[in-house]
Motif scaffolding. Structure first.
Motif, PDB file in Angstrom:
ATOM      1  N   ASN A 108       8.161  -8.511  -8.348  1.00 10.20           N
ATOM      2  CA  ASN A 108       7.106  -7.650  -8.888  1.00 10.20           C
ATOM      3  C   ASN A 108       7.251  -6.202  -8.433  1.00 10.20           C
ATOM      4  OD1 ASN A 108       5.728  -9.644 -10.408  1.00 10.20           O
ATOM      5  ND2 ASN A 108       4.841 -10.456  -8.519  1.00 10.20           N
ATOM      6  N   GLY A 109       8.475  -5.688  -8.564  1.00 14.08           N
ATOM      7  CA  GLY A 109       8.730  -4.281  -8.301  1.00 14.08           C
ATOM      8  C   GLY A 109       9.002  -3.934  -6.862  1.00 14.08           C
ATOM      9  N   GLU A 110       9.019  -4.912  -5.969  1.00 16.47           N
ATOM     10  CA  GLU A 110       9.279  -4.645  -4.558  1.00 16.47           C
ATOM     11  C   GLU A 110      10.578  -5.300  -4.115  1.00 16.47           C
ATOM     12  OE1 GLU A 110       6.341  -4.513  -1.477  1.00 16.47           O
ATOM     13  OE2 GLU A 110       4.756  -4.981  -2.922  1.00 16.47           O
ATOM     14  N   ASP A 111      11.403  -4.510  -3.423  1.00 15.57           N
ATOM     15  CA  ASP A 111      12.644  -5.028  -2.863  1.00 15.57           C
ATOM     16  C   ASP A 111      12.335  -5.845  -1.623  1.00 15.57           C
ATOM     17  OD1 ASP A 111      15.251  -5.448  -1.986  1.00 15.57           O
ATOM     18  OD2 ASP A 111      15.383  -3.456  -1.040  1.00 15.57           O
ATOM     19  N   MET A 112      12.850  -7.074  -1.569  1.00  8.32           N
ATOM     20  CA  MET A 112      12.616  -7.950  -0.426  1.00  8.32           C
ATOM     21  C   MET A 112      13.634  -7.751   0.688  1.00  8.32           C
ATOM     22  SD  MET A 112       9.869  -9.653  -1.152  1.00  8.32           S
ATOM     23  CE  MET A 112       9.246  -8.192  -2.001  1.00  8.32           C
ATOM     24  N   GLY A 151       0.796  -1.208   0.000  1.00  9.21           N
ATOM     25  CA  GLY A 151       0.000   0.000   0.000  1.00  9.21           C
ATOM     26  C   GLY A 151       0.833   1.264   0.000  1.00  9.21           C
ATOM     27  N   ARG A 152       2.158   1.144  -0.130  1.00  7.86           N
ATOM     28  CA  ARG A 152       2.994   2.325  -0.211  1.00  7.86           C
ATOM     29  C   ARG A 152       2.731   3.058  -1.523  1.00  7.86           C
ATOM     30  NH1 ARG A 152       8.729  -0.028   0.020  1.00  7.86           N
ATOM     31  NH2 ARG A 152       7.660  -1.625  -1.161  1.00  7.86           N
ATOM     32  N   PRO A 153       2.964   4.364  -1.547  1.00 10.37           N
ATOM     33  CA  PRO A 153       2.758   5.115  -2.796  1.00 10.37           C
ATOM     34  C   PRO A 153       3.599   4.527  -3.918  1.00 10.37           C
ATOM     35  CG  PRO A 153       3.071   6.598  -0.942  1.00 10.37           C
ATOM     36  CD  PRO A 153       3.375   5.215  -0.439  1.00 10.37           C
ATOM     37  N   TRP A 154       2.986   4.388  -5.081  1.00  9.01           N
ATOM     38  CA  TRP A 154       3.684   3.824  -6.232  1.00  9.01           C
ATOM     39  C   TRP A 154       4.608   4.875  -6.824  1.00  9.01           C
ATOM     40  CZ3 TRP A 154       4.261  -0.966  -7.747  1.00  9.01           C
ATOM     41  CH2 TRP A 154       4.791  -1.200  -9.010  1.00  9.01           C
ATOM     42  N   GLU A 155       5.863   4.518  -7.005  1.00  7.77           N
ATOM     43  CA  GLU A 155       6.844   5.432  -7.566  1.00  7.77           C
ATOM     44  C   GLU A 155       7.420   4.816  -8.829  1.00  7.77           C
ATOM     45  OE1 GLU A 155       9.675   6.206  -4.533  1.00  7.77           O
ATOM     46  OE2 GLU A 155       8.283   7.349  -3.285  1.00  7.77           O
ATOM     47  N   PRO A 156       7.849   5.671  -9.779  1.00  9.97           N
ATOM     48  CA  PRO A 156       8.322   5.138 -11.067  1.00  9.97           C
ATOM     49  C   PRO A 156       9.645   4.396 -10.984  1.00  9.97           C
ATOM     50  CG  PRO A 156       8.608   7.512 -10.974  1.00  9.97           C
ATOM     51  CD  PRO A 156       7.802   7.133  -9.765  1.00  9.97           C
ATOM     52  N   PHE A 157      10.426   4.619  -9.921  1.00  6.19           N
ATOM     53  CA  PHE A 157      11.722   3.961  -9.807  1.00  6.19           C
ATOM     54  C   PHE A 157      11.810   3.210  -8.479  1.00  6.19           C
ATOM     55  CE2 PHE A 157      12.553   7.374 -12.770  1.00  6.19           C
ATOM     56  CZ  PHE A 157      13.317   6.750 -13.741  1.00  6.19           C
ATOM     57  N   LEU A 158      12.454   2.059  -8.537  1.00  9.81           N
ATOM     58  CA  LEU A 158      12.760   1.301  -7.340  1.00  9.81           C
ATOM     59  C   LEU A 158      14.147   1.703  -6.875  1.00  9.81           C
ATOM     60  CD1 LEU A 158      12.177  -1.001  -5.319  1.00  9.81           C
ATOM     61  CD2 LEU A 158      13.246  -2.562  -6.965  1.00  9.81           C
ATOM     62  N   LEU A 159      14.279   2.082  -5.624  1.00  8.56           N
ATOM     63  CA  LEU A 159      15.554   2.495  -5.061  1.00  8.56           C
ATOM     64  C   LEU A 159      16.039   1.448  -4.072  1.00  8.56           C
ATOM     65  CD1 LEU A 159      14.774   6.271  -4.376  1.00  8.56           C
ATOM     66  CD2 LEU A 159      15.870   5.258  -6.385  1.00  8.56           C
ATOM     67  N   ILE A 160      17.244   0.935  -4.317  1.00  6.82           N
ATOM     68  CA  ILE A 160      17.880  -0.017  -3.418  1.00  6.82           C
ATOM     69  C   ILE A 160      19.257   0.539  -3.111  1.00  6.82           C
ATOM     70  CG2 ILE A 160      18.713  -2.369  -3.100  1.00  6.82           C
ATOM     71  CD1 ILE A 160      16.631  -3.305  -5.096  1.00  6.82           C
ATOM     72  N   ALA A 161      19.469   0.944  -1.865  1.00  9.25           N
ATOM     73  CA  ALA A 161      20.683   1.676  -1.523  1.00  9.25           C
ATOM     74  C   ALA A 161      20.749   2.877  -2.467  1.00  9.25           C
ATOM     75  CB  ALA A 161      21.914   0.778  -1.622  1.00  9.25           C
ATOM     76  N   ARG A 162      21.754   2.942  -3.331  1.00  7.53           N
ATOM     77  CA  ARG A 162      21.819   4.024  -4.309  1.00  7.53           C
ATOM     78  C   ARG A 162      21.563   3.520  -5.726  1.00  7.53           C
ATOM     79  NH1 ARG A 162      27.110   7.339  -2.048  1.00  7.53           N
ATOM     80  NH2 ARG A 162      26.227   7.834  -0.004  1.00  7.53           N
ATOM     81  N   VAL A 202      15.879  -5.126 -19.076  1.00  4.15           N
ATOM     82  CA  VAL A 202      15.516  -3.906 -18.353  1.00  4.15           C
ATOM     83  C   VAL A 202      16.207  -2.720 -19.001  1.00  4.15           C
ATOM     84  CG1 VAL A 202      15.586  -2.722 -16.120  1.00  4.15           C
ATOM     85  CG2 VAL A 202      15.218  -5.200 -16.214  1.00  4.15           C
ATOM     86  N   ASP A 203      15.428  -1.726 -19.368  1.00  2.62           N
ATOM     87  CA  ASP A 203      15.972  -0.507 -19.958  1.00  2.62           C
ATOM     88  C   ASP A 203      16.380   0.457 -18.862  1.00  2.62           C
ATOM     89  OD1 ASP A 203      15.777  -1.056 -22.702  1.00  2.62           O
ATOM     90  OD2 ASP A 203      13.652  -0.564 -22.710  1.00  2.62           O
ATOM     91  N   ARG A 211      19.077   2.640  -8.720  1.00  9.14           N
ATOM     92  CA  ARG A 211      17.815   3.216  -9.195  1.00  9.14           C
ATOM     93  C   ARG A 211      17.394   2.478 -10.465  1.00  9.14           C
ATOM     94  NH1 ARG A 211      16.958   7.947 -12.535  1.00  9.14           N
ATOM     95  NH2 ARG A 211      15.048   9.071 -12.009  1.00  9.14           N
ATOM     96  N   ILE A 212      16.234   1.797 -10.412  1.00  7.23           N
ATOM     97  CA  ILE A 212      15.789   0.954 -11.518  1.00  7.23           C
ATOM     98  C   ILE A 212      14.360   1.320 -11.895  1.00  7.23           C
ATOM     99  CG2 ILE A 212      15.528  -1.424 -12.343  1.00  7.23           C
ATOM    100  CD1 ILE A 212      17.185  -2.305  -9.921  1.00  7.23           C
ATOM    101  N   PRO A 213      14.069   1.497 -13.205  1.00 14.05           N
ATOM    102  CA  PRO A 213      12.679   1.744 -13.627  1.00 14.05           C
ATOM    103  C   PRO A 213      11.772   0.616 -13.142  1.00 14.05           C
ATOM    104  CG  PRO A 213      14.212   2.079 -15.449  1.00 14.05           C
ATOM    105  CD  PRO A 213      14.998   1.442 -14.341  1.00 14.05           C
ATOM    106  N   ARG A 214      10.734   0.958 -12.400  1.00 14.04           N
ATOM    107  CA  ARG A 214       9.916  -0.047 -11.742  1.00 14.04           C
ATOM    108  C   ARG A 214       8.945  -0.768 -12.682  1.00 14.04           C
ATOM    109  NH1 ARG A 214       8.398  -0.404  -6.133  1.00 14.04           N
ATOM    110  NH2 ARG A 214       9.127   1.719  -5.778  1.00 14.04           N
ATOM    111  N   ASP A 215       8.481  -0.082 -13.721  1.00 13.68           N
ATOM    112  CA  ASP A 215       7.409  -0.637 -14.544  1.00 13.68           C
ATOM    113  C   ASP A 215       7.763  -2.006 -15.111  1.00 13.68           C
ATOM    114  OD1 ASP A 215       4.782  -0.264 -15.997  1.00 13.68           O
ATOM    115  OD2 ASP A 215       6.136  -0.510 -17.694  1.00 13.68           O
TER     116      ASP A 215
END
Length: 263
Positions: free
Chosen positions: A187-191, A118-129, A222-223, A131-135
């Motif tokens: 599916n776009g979420e960091d575990m 339920g977190r706000p959907w953002e266009p990029f997934l951030l893991i540490a530093r 992944v682009d 940054r990956i397009p989430r779509d």
């Protein structure tokens, strides 16, 4: 405007005895039994580069699901591909593998609370530093002409991790101490960091174990938005065609040179 680049991702020609690859080496299918389904990335991964697969086919009657991870073993150096990633390949050392389950895949660190959906959907997934397009990371339960109707469902990440069309990836994120953390993305979420202290001085290959109820997977490219990258700065062991994801720098001779630049 930053140029677009797609990091080539394919399966290695070395694989388990029950695996058949298609002509493009992007689809891996286990043709019999429930084991001997080990696959590897064709090339070692770059720091922050995700190796992403989509579950294409399931097989009823088996207990267990896809297993993913990283190994510092060059697949070509293996005299025999192990029957299982867990425990066989892991017992060889310098290998870290995570067994995917239908739920409860998130790693909760000591002192932290489990995150809920339920977190706000953002266009990029951030893991540490990183940054990956989430779509691209999100599995589509009903792809097709009208798939956009289900956008809200995608954002809620209602597709189970082990379901057909679920997308699962693995990457490593360098840390200030010169080691790296392994992260599994579902599916776009960091575990969370499923393994820590990985060596960044050795090439790390993705491990995909097409195990039990998972019968067939396909690599999803992944682009990344990136600018051109000088070939002479790419470390040994990585293909020259790689370019860094946004805000990245390839590992150099010192820990400081291995740090990912903030975006």
């Amino acid at each position: 405007m930053a140029a677009r680049c797609r990091l080539a991702a394919r399966f290695h020609h070395i694989h388990g005895t029950n695996i058949r690859l298609d002509a493009s080496h992007t689809q891996a299918t286990r043709v019999e039994s429930f084991a001997n389904g080990l696959c590897f990335s064709q090339e070692p991964l770059a720091p922050g580069q995700i190796f992403l697969v989509e579950i294409e086919e399931k097989e009823l009657g088996w207990c267990g699901h896809l297993r993913v991870g990283l190994t510092a073993h060059d697949p070509q150096s293996l005299e025999v591909v192990p029957e299982y990633s867990l425990p066989d390949l892991v017992n060889m050392g310098d290998t870290w593998v995570f067994a995917i389950t239908r739920s409860h895949n998130r790693v909760v660190l000591e002192g932290e609370e489990a995150q809920t959906r339920g977190r706000p959907w953002e266009p990029f997934l951030l893991i540490a530093r990183v940054r990956i397009p989430r779509d691209t990371l999100v599995g589509r339960s009903r792809p097709g002409r009208y798939s956009h109707i289900l956008d809200d469902l995608y954002k809620m990440n209602v597709l189970p991790a082990t379901a057909r069309r679920s997308r699962i990836g693995v990457l490593y994120a360098p840390q200030p101490d010169g080691t790296a953390d392994m992260h599994i993305v579902i599916n776009g979420e960091d575990m969370g960091p499923s393994a820590r202290g990985l060596p960044t001085t050795r090439p790390l290959y993705a491990v995909i174990d097409v195990f039990a109820s998972t019968k067939s997977v396909r690599v999803i490219p992944v682009d990344y938005g990136c600018s051109s990258f000088p070939a002479d700065t790419v470390p040994a062991g990585y293909p020259e065609t790689h370019c860094a994801p946004p805000g990245h720098r390839w590992p150099g001779p010192s820990p400081a040179a291995q740090e990912l630049l903030p975006t």
